[in-house]
Design a protein around this motif. Structure first.
Motif, short mmCIF file in Angstrom:
data_model
loop_
_atom_site.label_atom_id
_atom_site.label_comp_id
_atom_site.label_asym_id
_atom_site.label_seq_id
_atom_site.Cartn_x
_atom_site.Cartn_y
_atom_site.Cartn_z
N GLN A 1 2.43 4.72 0.72
CA GLN A 1 2.57 5.65 1.83
C GLN A 1 3.31 6.87 1.33
OE1 GLN A 1 4.41 3.64 5.13
NE2 GLN A 1 2.67 2.29 5.48
N GLN A 54 0.84 -1.18 0.00
CA GLN A 54 0.00 0.00 0.00
C GLN A 54 0.88 1.24 0.00
OE1 GLN A 54 -3.25 -0.05 2.70
NE2 GLN A 54 -3.39 2.16 2.82
N SER A 94 -9.14 4.80 -4.25
CA SER A 94 -8.27 4.87 -3.07
C SER A 94 -7.50 6.18 -3.02
CB SER A 94 -7.29 3.69 -3.09
OG SER A 94 -7.98 2.46 -3.08
N SER A 95 -7.48 6.76 -1.82
CA SER A 95 -6.72 7.99 -1.59
C SER A 95 -5.72 7.76 -0.47
CB SER A 95 -7.67 9.13 -1.19
OG SER A 95 -8.54 9.44 -2.26
N TYR A 96 -4.57 8.41 -0.61
CA TYR A 96 -3.48 8.25 0.35
C TYR A 96 -3.01 9.64 0.76
CZ TYR A 96 -3.66 3.75 -1.98
OH TYR A 96 -4.10 2.57 -2.52
#
Length: 116
Positions: free
Chosen positions: A3, A1, A103-105
């Motif tokens: 980061q 995922q 999806s947002s990070y």
């Protein structure tokens, strides 16, 4: 995922410059990426974004056009925000964000204070 993490915040005088750096754990070329700002007592707003580091369009908030420049380096997994001619109203917590599909990070945010 994925980061992401920001660095390069701090205190700067009006008219000064600062470079924000966002470092990711993987290449960003397939993500829409950008910088966001949350001023004191305000909501988080977009400052600048790139639809893709493969050379697609960049966008800027009206308040920063001509003063801020967003760029990225795929090889270094890094996104930059060069901020020039800083004003007190640029003060806030700056966040790096990346989005791919649903999806947002987000980074943890770092403070930029523009004050004499």
């Amino acid at each position: 995922q994925l980061q992401v993490a920001e660095s390069g915040g701090g205190l700067v005088q009006p008219g000064g410059s600062l470079t924000r750096t966002c470092t990711a754990t993987q290449r960003l070329e397939y993500f829409a990426v950008g910088w966001f700002r949350q001023g004191p007592g305000k909501e988080r707003d977009g400052v600048s974004c790139i639809s893709s580091l493969r050379g697609e369009s960049t966008n800027y908030a009206d308040s920063v056009k001509g003063r801020f420049t967003i760029s990225g380096d795929n090889a270094k997994h890094t996104l930059y925000l060069q901020m020039n001619s800083l004003k007190p109203e640029d003060t806030g917590t700056y966040y790096c964000g990346a989005k791919w599909g649903p999806s947002s990070y987000w980074g943890q945010g770092t403070q930029v204070t523009v004050s004499s």
